[in-house]
Design a protein around this motif. Sequence first.
Motif, PDB file in Angstrom:
ATOM      1  N   GLN A   9      36.353  -4.505  72.904  1.00 28.92           N
ATOM      2  CA  GLN A   9      36.546  -4.583  73.985  1.00 28.92           C
ATOM      3  C   GLN A   9      35.826  -5.233  75.233  1.00 28.92           C
ATOM      4  OE1 GLN A   9      40.484  -4.062  74.485  1.00 28.92           O
ATOM      5  NE2 GLN A   9      40.888  -4.019  72.592  1.00 28.92           N
ATOM      6  N   GLY A  10      35.710  -6.222  75.558  1.00 30.14           N
ATOM      7  CA  GLY A  10      34.795  -6.599  77.022  1.00 30.14           C
ATOM      8  C   GLY A  10      34.559  -5.391  77.862  1.00 30.14           C
ATOM      9  N   GLY A  11      33.906  -4.981  78.621  1.00 30.26           N
ATOM     10  CA  GLY A  11      33.686  -4.447  79.961  1.00 30.26           C
ATOM     11  C   GLY A  11      32.561  -5.338  80.554  1.00 30.26           C
ATOM     12  N   PRO A  12      32.467  -5.922  81.775  1.00 33.34           N
ATOM     13  CA  PRO A  12      31.793  -6.336  82.340  1.00 33.34           C
ATOM     14  C   PRO A  12      30.003  -6.445  82.145  1.00 33.34           C
ATOM     15  CG  PRO A  12      32.430  -5.225  83.984  1.00 33.34           C
ATOM     16  CD  PRO A  12      33.388  -4.845  82.753  1.00 33.34           C
ATOM     17  N   ALA A  13      29.795  -5.100  82.222  1.00 33.67           N
ATOM     18  CA  ALA A  13      28.346  -4.366  82.328  1.00 33.67           C
ATOM     19  C   ALA A  13      28.344  -4.481  80.626  1.00 33.67           C
ATOM     20  CB  ALA A  13      27.960  -3.147  83.390  1.00 33.67           C
ATOM     21  N   ALA A  14      28.721  -3.703  80.028  1.00 32.43           N
ATOM     22  CA  ALA A  14      28.992  -3.198  78.744  1.00 32.43           C
ATOM     23  C   ALA A  14      28.571  -4.168  77.228  1.00 32.43           C
ATOM     24  CB  ALA A  14      29.534  -2.240  78.573  1.00 32.43           C
ATOM     25  N   GLY A  15      29.129  -5.229  78.216  1.00 24.66           N
ATOM     26  CA  GLY A  15      29.174  -6.879  76.713  1.00 24.66           C
ATOM     27  C   GLY A  15      30.437  -6.140  75.823  1.00 24.66           C
ATOM     28  N   SER A  16      30.781  -6.156  74.636  1.00 25.61           N
ATOM     29  CA  SER A  16      31.496  -5.902  73.422  1.00 25.61           C
ATOM     30  C   SER A  16      30.753  -4.362  73.610  1.00 25.61           C
ATOM     31  CB  SER A  16      31.491  -6.806  72.391  1.00 25.61           C
ATOM     32  OG  SER A  16      31.691  -6.652  71.181  1.00 25.61           O
ATOM     33  N   VAL A  17      32.420  -3.730  74.099  1.00 24.96           N
ATOM     34  CA  VAL A  17      32.118  -2.209  73.247  1.00 24.96           C
ATOM     35  C   VAL A  17      33.462  -1.709  72.117  1.00 24.96           C
ATOM     36  CG1 VAL A  17      32.825   0.179  73.839  1.00 24.96           C
ATOM     37  CG2 VAL A  17      31.623  -1.497  75.292  1.00 24.96           C
ATOM     38  N   PRO A  18      32.642  -1.519  71.033  1.00 29.18           N
ATOM     39  CA  PRO A  18      33.648  -0.995  69.733  1.00 29.18           C
ATOM     40  C   PRO A  18      34.490  -0.138  70.279  1.00 29.18           C
ATOM     41  CG  PRO A  18      31.805   0.100  69.738  1.00 29.18           C
ATOM     42  CD  PRO A  18      31.758  -1.032  70.738  1.00 29.18           C
ATOM     43  N   VAL A  19      35.958  -0.629  69.917  1.00 27.70           N
ATOM     44  CA  VAL A  19      37.402   0.932  69.930  1.00 27.70           C
ATOM     45  C   VAL A  19      38.099   0.884  68.478  1.00 27.70           C
ATOM     46  CG1 VAL A  19      39.388   1.215  71.125  1.00 27.70           C
ATOM     47  CG2 VAL A  19      37.397  -0.051  72.320  1.00 27.70           C
ATOM     48  N   VAL A  20      37.993   2.733  68.278  1.00 26.24           N
ATOM     49  CA  VAL A  20      38.270   2.986  67.456  1.00 26.24           C
ATOM     50  C   VAL A  20      39.320   3.022  68.085  1.00 26.24           C
ATOM     51  CG1 VAL A  20      38.092   4.171  65.112  1.00 26.24           C
ATOM     52  CG2 VAL A  20      35.816   3.769  66.427  1.00 26.24           C
ATOM     53  N   THR A  21      40.798   3.296  67.421  1.00 21.24           N
ATOM     54  CA  THR A  21      42.330   3.318  67.745  1.00 21.24           C
ATOM     55  C   THR A  21      42.166   4.633  65.901  1.00 21.24           C
ATOM     56  OG1 THR A  21      42.433   1.246  67.964  1.00 21.24           O
ATOM     57  CG2 THR A  21      44.176   2.728  67.387  1.00 21.24           C
ATOM     58  N   ALA A  22      43.290   5.657  66.230  1.00 23.43           N
ATOM     59  CA  ALA A  22      43.599   7.039  65.920  1.00 23.43           C
ATOM     60  C   ALA A  22      44.385   7.203  66.078  1.00 23.43           C
ATOM     61  CB  ALA A  22      42.442   7.680  66.197  1.00 23.43           C
ATOM     62  N   ARG A  23      45.615   7.145  64.788  1.00 24.16           N
ATOM     63  CA  ARG A  23      47.027   7.551  64.808  1.00 24.16           C
ATOM     64  C   ARG A  23      47.325   8.460  63.517  1.00 24.16           C
ATOM     65  NH1 ARG A  23      46.627   1.608  64.445  1.00 24.16           N
ATOM     66  NH2 ARG A  23      46.699   0.948  66.558  1.00 24.16           N
ATOM     67  N   GLY A  24      48.257   9.099  65.091  1.00 31.00           N
ATOM     68  CA  GLY A  24      48.790  10.219  63.921  1.00 31.00           C
ATOM     69  C   GLY A  24      48.768  11.763  63.875  1.00 31.00           C
ATOM     70  N   ASP A  25      48.538  12.642  63.031  1.00 33.89           N
ATOM     71  CA  ASP A  25      47.845  13.649  62.514  1.00 33.89           C
ATOM     72  C   ASP A  25      47.084  13.601  62.088  1.00 33.89           C
ATOM     73  OD1 ASP A  25      50.378  14.542  63.537  1.00 33.89           O
ATOM     74  OD2 ASP A  25      51.209  15.451  61.471  1.00 33.89           O
ATOM     75  N   LEU A  26      45.408  14.263  62.848  1.00 31.38           N
ATOM     76  CA  LEU A  26      44.217  14.236  62.342  1.00 31.38           C
ATOM     77  C   LEU A  26      43.742  16.008  62.281  1.00 31.38           C
ATOM     78  CD1 LEU A  26      43.173  11.593  65.088  1.00 31.38           C
ATOM     79  CD2 LEU A  26      43.212  11.456  62.693  1.00 31.38           C
ATOM     80  N   ASP A  27      43.305  15.605  60.897  1.00 33.89           N
ATOM     81  CA  ASP A  27      42.789  17.632  59.923  1.00 33.89           C
ATOM     82  C   ASP A  27      41.882  17.088  58.931  1.00 33.89           C
ATOM     83  OD1 ASP A  27      44.142  17.169  58.408  1.00 33.89           O
ATOM     84  OD2 ASP A  27      46.302  17.801  58.803  1.00 33.89           O
ATOM     85  N   ILE A  28      41.632  18.590  58.776  1.00 37.58           N
ATOM     86  CA  ILE A  28      40.459  17.896  57.673  1.00 37.58           C
ATOM     87  C   ILE A  28      40.369  17.406  56.372  1.00 37.58           C
ATOM     88  CG2 ILE A  28      41.324  20.484  56.415  1.00 37.58           C
ATOM     89  CD1 ILE A  28      37.882  20.665  57.031  1.00 37.58           C
ATOM     90  N   ASP A  29      42.089  17.496  56.184  1.00 35.65           N
ATOM     91  CA  ASP A  29      42.223  16.335  55.152  1.00 35.65           C
ATOM     92  C   ASP A  29      42.279  14.942  54.962  1.00 35.65           C
ATOM     93  OD1 ASP A  29      43.033  18.634  53.419  1.00 35.65           O
ATOM     94  OD2 ASP A  29      44.999  18.934  54.185  1.00 35.65           O
ATOM     95  N   ASN A  30      42.669  14.203  56.061  1.00 35.17           N
ATOM     96  CA  ASN A  30      42.512  13.021  56.517  1.00 35.17           C
ATOM     97  C   ASN A  30      40.932  12.404  57.436  1.00 35.17           C
ATOM     98  OD1 ASN A  30      43.822  13.798  58.715  1.00 35.17           O
ATOM     99  ND2 ASN A  30      44.929  13.063  58.467  1.00 35.17           N
ATOM    100  N   LEU A  31      40.376  12.714  57.688  1.00 35.72           N
ATOM    101  CA  LEU A  31      39.640  12.538  59.108  1.00 35.72           C
ATOM    102  C   LEU A  31      38.575  11.983  58.427  1.00 35.72           C
ATOM    103  CD1 LEU A  31      39.235  15.511  61.084  1.00 35.72           C
ATOM    104  CD2 LEU A  31      39.937  13.476  61.894  1.00 35.72           C
ATOM    105  N   GLY A  32      38.379  11.639  57.224  1.00 36.61           N
ATOM    106  CA  GLY A  32      37.083  10.710  57.133  1.00 36.61           C
ATOM    107  C   GLY A  32      37.462   9.234  56.898  1.00 36.61           C
ATOM    108  N   PRO A  33      38.917   8.327  57.103  1.00 35.27           N
ATOM    109  CA  PRO A  33      38.070   6.817  56.950  1.00 35.27           C
ATOM    110  C   PRO A  33      38.052   7.200  58.858  1.00 35.27           C
ATOM    111  CG  PRO A  33      40.391   7.299  56.044  1.00 35.27           C
ATOM    112  CD  PRO A  33      39.941   9.235  56.407  1.00 35.27           C
ATOM    113  N   LEU A  34      38.643   8.522  59.980  1.00 33.09           N
ATOM    114  CA  LEU A  34      38.232   8.098  61.506  1.00 33.09           C
ATOM    115  C   LEU A  34      36.681   8.704  61.110  1.00 33.09           C
ATOM    116  CD1 LEU A  34      38.820   7.836  64.521  1.00 33.09           C
ATOM    117  CD2 LEU A  34      39.861  10.148  63.891  1.00 33.09           C
TER     118      LEU A  34
END
Length: 115
Positions: A9-34
């Motif tokens: 996502q482009g910001g004027p001063a920051a250039g290209s900023v990575p955006v990571v999107t998380a969805r759903g329930d986030l707990d110890i059983d499924n946090l590895g990919p995030l």
Amino acid sequence: MPTQDESPQGGPAAGSVPVVTARGDLDIDNLGPLRRALETAAQGPVVVLDASDVSFADSSFLSVLLSVRQLTDLRVAGSSPQVLRLLGITGADRIIPLYPTVSEATQAAPAGPIG
């Protein structure tokens, strides 16, 4: 089950900023990919986590955020009420910058990592 995407996502001063999107329930059983997506994105100076579609988050999610915040300027955008409550109760909202939208998070001035 959460899904994560990295998209620049482009910001004027920051250039290209990575955006990571998380969805759903986030707990110890499924946090590895995030965790992996955030740590990969943390190689840059700024990372934005889009948390608008997170329906549940526990202390293991908070632990991931705090560890990534030590590596980079982690910003959380569009937090769901559940994420806001977790960050507020623990005081992490004073350490991790929160923004209403991904656009505002990518365009904000850099704060740098805390570690």
